[in-house]
Design a protein around this motif. Structure first.
Motif, PDB file in Angstrom:
ATOM      1  N   ARG A 156       1.685   1.456  -0.455  1.00  0.00           N
ATOM      2  CA  ARG A 156       2.287   2.149  -0.150  1.00  0.00           C
ATOM      3  C   ARG A 156       1.664   3.363   0.542  1.00  0.00           C
TER       4      ARG A 156
ATOM      5  N   THR B  40      -0.371   2.976   4.180  1.00  0.00           N
ATOM      6  CA  THR B  40       0.850   2.758   5.228  1.00  0.00           C
ATOM      7  C   THR B  40       1.766   3.667   5.398  1.00  0.00           C
ATOM      8  N   GLU B  41       2.216   4.355   6.753  1.00  0.00           N
ATOM      9  CA  GLU B  41       3.240   5.057   7.096  1.00  0.00           C
ATOM     10  C   GLU B  41       3.515   4.334   8.457  1.00  0.00           C
ATOM     11  N   PRO B  42       5.008   4.748   8.553  1.00  0.00           N
ATOM     12  CA  PRO B  42       5.623   4.488   7.518  1.00  0.00           C
ATOM     13  C   PRO B  42       5.689   3.406   6.800  1.00  0.00           C
ATOM     14  N   VAL B  43       5.783   2.885   5.862  1.00  0.00           N
ATOM     15  CA  VAL B  43       5.915   1.694   4.359  1.00  0.00           C
ATOM     16  C   VAL B  43       6.824   0.644   4.530  1.00  0.00           C
ATOM     17  N   PRO B  44       6.006  -0.162   5.250  1.00  0.00           N
ATOM     18  CA  PRO B  44       7.020  -1.399   5.148  1.00  0.00           C
ATOM     19  C   PRO B  44       8.021  -1.958   4.131  1.00  0.00           C
TER      20      PRO B  44
ATOM     21  N   LEU C  11       7.448  -3.974   1.008  1.00  0.00           N
ATOM     22  CA  LEU C  11       7.427  -2.695  -0.551  1.00  0.00           C
ATOM     23  C   LEU C  11       8.315  -2.438  -1.652  1.00  0.00           C
TER      24      LEU C  11
END
Lengths: 330, 132
Positions: free
Chosen positions: A145, A148-152, A155
């Protein structure tokens, strides 16, 4: 002694990061340079180690045979403990990697009154190991988290499941706590079981302390000493997008955590933790027991020049006859 | 190299997993979220101060809200005395959201960024953003 040395080594590492950030203000070094170096050492080290193992010939089938091998059709084969096909090997490896099946069959024996020798199964190492590895895996995945952006979406689900107890604010995540307890159990086991203590080296204690340090600093950071998660994500996103930034105002414990993680990653290729690659390349696990069905030829065999008796006799037949020696061909 | 194909596939998967974030974020500049304070109520305030200082709120708002909930629901105490002596009614919807009526631009901007999903809204109503 080994344990104390290792403990001081880990405390020393934590202090290096703490002083480096608090006193010397080396945020850039500890926040970006060292993690990149650690990741490079980790990746290159693991790959070269695996390639080195890959170059080692395994001429013969040497699987550990823990059950009845394939034999006559009316003898039942133990297909997972003594696989003779690729599918059997995959099943065995799967259970080994995901469930530590070989630890499950751990036994201990003791002398009881009589004297009587008694065997019993002991599953604590299996349980502790399973808890430790799986929670470590969940913790590692959860950290995505920050990268990554956006968070998958998956998660969110993992975190919701992990924190479903909804204790306190921010909610307690079960995996982190279990990880710390499991690592502590694995350490105490080494200390309190005399036979295990006898074979424990500094290389056994050090990674345990390092992981305990990582878990502890992470837990402190989440629940006690609080860091600004938005600035932390700025830094980690900088790392992940290869454009490092060091936002101000991240407290020192974050750098301690990051430095311990970096130390752990850089240490992996040169330590017992390489079992993460080694488990896949263990000939005693990943080979099918088909020695009686397939001929395995030694890969370094070379043609051997032989001089047969027939040729010998051809060379010396006349002389042999004169000396009265029997010959096969007249 | 023995079983070279399998080993190289294994290494490729391993490296792929570890550099996954780099590809996932490629070409996406990461911008720091900026919670917006631009609401009609806040704009009319003389002194733009939350119940506590901004630094304190940034670090501890979740624990403050947790304490408020316990205080209201378990002790029936609705009055919060701030560190500067001012008194507030402890209410998420009527006190917090009165000023911060822009949940999407205020609360959610950081929460989404940090993948935090507070369970405030499983009981509370979101503010009537459209009406404002």
């Amino acid at each position: 002694m080994n344990a104390i040395l290792s403990l001081f080594a880990v405390i020393g590492l934590a202090l290096i990061a703490f002083i480096g950030v608090k006193v010397a203000h080396l945020e850039f070094l500890f926040g970006t340079a060292i993690p990149y170096i650690a990741l490079a050492v980790f990746l290159i080290g693991v790959i070269s180690r695996v390639l080195k193992w890959g170059r080692t010939p395994v001429p013969f089938r040497i699987p550990t045979t823990c059950g009845q091998q394939q034999s006559l059709p009316w003898i039942k084969q133990s297909k997972l403990d003594n696989p003779s096909t690729g599918a059997g090997v995959i099943g065995r490896m799967f259970l080994e990697v995901f469930l530590f099946r070989s630890l499950f069959s751990n036994t201990k024996f003791e002398l009881r009154e009589g004297p009587k020798l008694a065997y019993s199964s002991t599953r604590w190492l299996w349980l502790g190991g399973l808890a430790f590895h799986w929670t470590f895996f969940v913790v590692l995945i959860r950290h995505l988290r920050l990268f990554t952006e956006p968070v998958p979406g998956f998660l969110h689900s993992i975190e919701a499941l992990d924190g479903f107890l909804q204790v306190g604010i921010p909610g307690v995540l079960i995996s982190g706590v279990v990880l710390l307890f499991a690592a502590t159990y694995l350490f105490l086991r080494r200390v309190f079981i005399p036979s295990v203590r006898y074979i424990s080296l500094a290389a056994d204690y050090f990674p345990l302390f390092l992981i305990m340090g990582v878990a502890l600093s992470g837990i402190l950071m989440r629940y006690v000493v609080r860091v600004d998660i938005v600035s932390v994500k700025m830094l980690t996103m900088g790392l992940a997008s290869l454009s490092p930034v060091v936002p101000e105002g991240i407290s020192a414990i974050f750098y301690v955590h990051l430095f311990l993680v970096s130390a752990l990653f850089a240490y992996i290729p040169y330590s017992k933790i390489m079992h993460l690659g080694g488990v896949f390349l263990s000939p005693t696990r990943n080979l099918a027991n088909n020695s009686r069905m397939v001929r395995h030829i030694n890969p370094w065999n070379y043609p051997v020049e032989v001089h047969t008796y027939e040729e010998y006799e051809n060379d010396f037949r006349e002389k042999m006859k004169k000396a009265g020696l029997p010959v096969e061909k007249e | 190299m023995y079983n070279g194909g399998k080993i190289i596939v294994g290494i490729a998967i391993f490296v792929g997993l570890f550099v996954f974030p780099i590809f996932y974020n490629m070409g996406k500049p990461s911008a720091m979220p900026e919670p917006k304070l631009d609401t009609p109520v806040i704009n009319q305030l003389d002194e733009k101060r939350c119940v506590e200082s901004a630094d304190y709120m940034r670090a501890n708002h979740m624990q403050l809200l947790d304490e408020w909930r316990d205080s209201v629901l378990r002790d029936g105490n609705f009055v919060y005395e701030s560190s500067n002596g001012k008194k507030y009614v402890m209410s998420l919807q009527n006190t917090c959201m009165h000023c911060h009526s822009n949940k999407k631009e205020f609360c959610d901007s950081c929460h989404t960024y940090a993948n935090v999903k507070p369970y405030c809204w499983s009981c509370h109503l979101e503010s009537k953003e459209k009406a404002l």
